[in-house]
Design a protein around this motif. Sequence first.
Motif, PDB file in Angstrom:
ATOM      1  N   SER A 189      44.764   1.376   8.785  1.00  0.00           N
ATOM      2  CA  SER A 189      43.341   1.509   9.083  1.00  0.00           C
ATOM      3  C   SER A 189      43.076   0.885  10.453  1.00  0.00           C
ATOM      4  O   SER A 189      43.755  -0.074  10.852  1.00  0.00           O
ATOM      5  N   THR A 192      38.032  -2.831  13.459  1.00  0.00           N
ATOM      6  CA  THR A 192      36.620  -2.657  13.829  1.00  0.00           C
ATOM      7  C   THR A 192      35.995  -3.928  14.399  1.00  0.00           C
ATOM      8  O   THR A 192      34.939  -3.862  15.031  1.00  0.00           O
ATOM      9  N   GLU A 222      38.573  -0.791   9.347  1.00  0.00           N
ATOM     10  CA  GLU A 222      37.635   0.271   9.000  1.00  0.00           C
ATOM     11  C   GLU A 222      37.517   0.452   7.489  1.00  0.00           C
ATOM     12  O   GLU A 222      36.471   0.852   6.977  1.00  0.00           O
ATOM     13  N   PRO A 335      36.666   2.081  16.430  1.00  0.00           N
ATOM     14  CA  PRO A 335      37.858   2.548  15.728  1.00  0.00           C
ATOM     15  C   PRO A 335      38.165   4.029  15.945  1.00  0.00           C
ATOM     16  O   PRO A 335      39.132   4.551  15.387  1.00  0.00           O
ATOM     17  N   HIS A 336      37.338   4.708  16.717  1.00  0.00           N
ATOM     18  CA  HIS A 336      37.469   6.162  16.850  1.00  0.00           C
ATOM     19  C   HIS A 336      38.062   6.557  18.205  1.00  0.00           C
ATOM     20  O   HIS A 336      37.678   6.022  19.246  1.00  0.00           O
TER      21      HIS A 336
END
Length: 339
Positions: A189, A192, A222, A335-336
């Motif tokens: 993951s 964040t 995340e 996080p993207h």
Amino acid sequence: MDKINVGLIGVGRQGTNHYNNLLSMPNVNLEYICDLKVDESWKKKFQNIPHVVKDYHEVLNDPSIQAVMVVTSTDSHAQIVLDAAKAHKNIFCEKPFSMNTPEDKIRDILHVVKDNGVKLQMGFNRRMDPQFQEVYQGVRAGQIGDPQIVKTTSRDPFVLDKELIKRIGGLPWDFTIHDLDLARYMMGSNITEVYAKGGTLIDPTLKEIGDVDTIALVLEFENGAFGLIDNSRQAVYGYDNRVEVFGSKGMLKAENVSGSTVELYTKENETQKNPLPIFTQRYHQAYVDEVNSFFKSIIENKPVVADGVDAIMAQRAVIAVDESIKTGKPIKVDPHFTL
């Protein structure tokens, strides 16, 4: 493709490590050694290598070269990767991708890599450590249920020379970046949020170059899980590297590697061997396996174990660590990322 023709660009501390490993790989023809310090003595030292050059463009201009290893100073990585991609060479690049290249520029470089149909693997070698791989595979197989906390400890055996630190980056960029990548890898993951504390508890003169020698930090992912990382520039007992992943059904952990598993227990005390003394010994197999994995991805046209997106995610987290240390506040991390 039985053998891959390779050029090694950069033969410093880490480059020498890769050089020695490449010589033992049966699927590799090491055709070029390239370094800015090359002189006549180098050509005698590396007389077993067909070409020993100063200018990396000589490597890229040779149509027989299928892959390059970029192990130069961090500030040169981005440009060499860009030039190598344009020359249609597959690329292994040591981490970090850059310390000062804007993310938009890195994104552009990754587009060039993709558009030219070449592989780019980043040198996050700890992903390939056999013990850490066993933990990773166990987490993926659901052995501990839903992962909730990942903990990593990384402590060097001695403080590096300040001139070397200035070239390779301070503790967050040269060292903590491995833990950030490994924690993200284990958790599956994206990060964040980062909250970090850093100080000079070992060598106060590191403040002169804007560095720290001790870091403790908390991560949020995340998926809502957490991470804990501690780093030090000086563990007097050896190279201290451990990983633990705790989940809803149990825990997986990998302890230090030492020269012996024998432990002595007596009425007076107990003794066991210290961890291995330096990273090149502790992660020898990981360095071999990550490069073999890179070559295998070329031969079999499969994804690499750590790509440019992984580099960007790690860089975002390191930037957040730096900012958190300076401000004393938690720092959000995007996080993207999509190409």
